[in-house]
Design an enzyme around this catalytic site. Structure first.
Site, short mmCIF file in Angstrom:
data_model
loop_
_atom_site.label_atom_id
_atom_site.label_comp_id
_atom_site.label_asym_id
_atom_site.label_seq_id
_atom_site.Cartn_x
_atom_site.Cartn_y
_atom_site.Cartn_z
N CYS A 17 -27.96 33.84 -82.45
CA CYS A 17 -28.14 33.06 -83.68
C CYS A 17 -29.61 32.66 -83.76
CB CYS A 17 -27.20 31.86 -83.73
SG CYS A 17 -27.44 30.66 -82.41
N ASN A 20 -29.82 29.15 -80.76
CA ASN A 20 -29.05 29.31 -79.51
C ASN A 20 -28.55 27.96 -78.96
OD1 ASN A 20 -29.50 30.68 -76.14
ND2 ASN A 20 -27.73 30.83 -77.45
N CYS A 22 -26.03 26.19 -81.27
CA CYS A 22 -24.79 25.91 -82.02
C CYS A 22 -23.86 27.12 -82.05
CB CYS A 22 -25.11 25.48 -83.46
SG CYS A 22 -26.10 23.97 -83.57
N ARG A 23 -24.18 28.12 -82.88
CA ARG A 23 -23.23 29.20 -83.14
C ARG A 23 -23.08 30.18 -81.99
NH1 ARG A 23 -26.13 31.03 -88.48
NH2 ARG A 23 -27.85 30.25 -87.17
N SER A 24 -24.20 30.71 -81.47
CA SER A 24 -24.05 31.75 -80.43
C SER A 24 -23.53 31.19 -79.10
CB SER A 24 -25.32 32.58 -80.26
OG SER A 24 -26.43 31.80 -79.87
N ASP A 133 -24.95 28.49 -90.79
CA ASP A 133 -25.69 27.62 -89.86
C ASP A 133 -25.19 26.19 -90.03
OD1 ASP A 133 -27.51 26.10 -88.53
OD2 ASP A 133 -29.27 27.17 -89.29
#
Ligand code: 4NP
Length: 164
Positions: A17, A20, A22-24, A133
């Site tokens: 993401c 690095n 939150c999402r990934s 995001d």
């Protein structure tokens, strides 16, 4: 998983993401959780990275850790920036959004080893290409991200185990 021997190298999977945090990291933790539940921990190496470097060395955002915790998922990551070499050492690189995908395409060497694609290419719910995001939004954004990531990672794991 036909043709697997003790010498078959693990399949290397990298989630990417922007920051690095939150999402990934959520995708990494969820995929690892699914892999372990399926008894396939020795068949996969899993990591995550960001296209940006602002949060290098940080643990996941507290909101990402909280949603993971509610689902019994651990987030082992510490933020790092994706490298050109990652795209030659990982087998599958899953981008969280089209901006991340564009950036990965920009840094990849010609003929890079990794298959680079959007994570949500594996999402059975087709309501968009991006994992949005959640950084500047409220906690409900993290619940949405978790659901997208969990659906996508389940299908990704099924596909990767069906084809080897
Ligand atoms: P991520 O979220 O890409 O899912 O880790 C973000 C984290 C930090 C920033 C942006 C997105 N930031 O601008 O610092």
């Amino acid at each position: 998983m036909d043709g697997i021997t003790p010498d078959t190298p693990p399949t290397r999977v990298l989630f990417v993401c922007l920051g690095n945090i939150c999402r990934s990291p959520l995708a990494e933790g969820v995929f690892l959780h699914l892999v372990r539940e399926a008894g396939l921990a020795d068949r996969f190496e899993v990591d995550s990275a960001g296209t940006g470097d602002w949060h290098v060395g940080e643990r996941p955002d507290a909101r990402a850790a909280a949603v993971a915790h509610r689902h019994g998922v651990e987030l082992p990551s510490r933020a790092r920036q994706v490298t050109r070499d990652d795209l030659d050492t990982f087998d599958h690189v899953l981008a969280m959004d089209r901006e991340n995908l564009r950036e990965l395409g920009r840094i990849a060497r010609p003929g890079a080893r990794a298959e680079i694609r959007l994570l949500r290419a594996h999402d059975p719910v087709r309501d968009g290409d991006d994992v949005p995001d959640p950084y500047y939004g409220g906690p409900s954004g993290f619940d949405l991200v978790y659901e997208m990531v969990h659906r996508s990672c389940s299908v990704l794991l099924a596909e990767l185990t069906a084809t080897r």
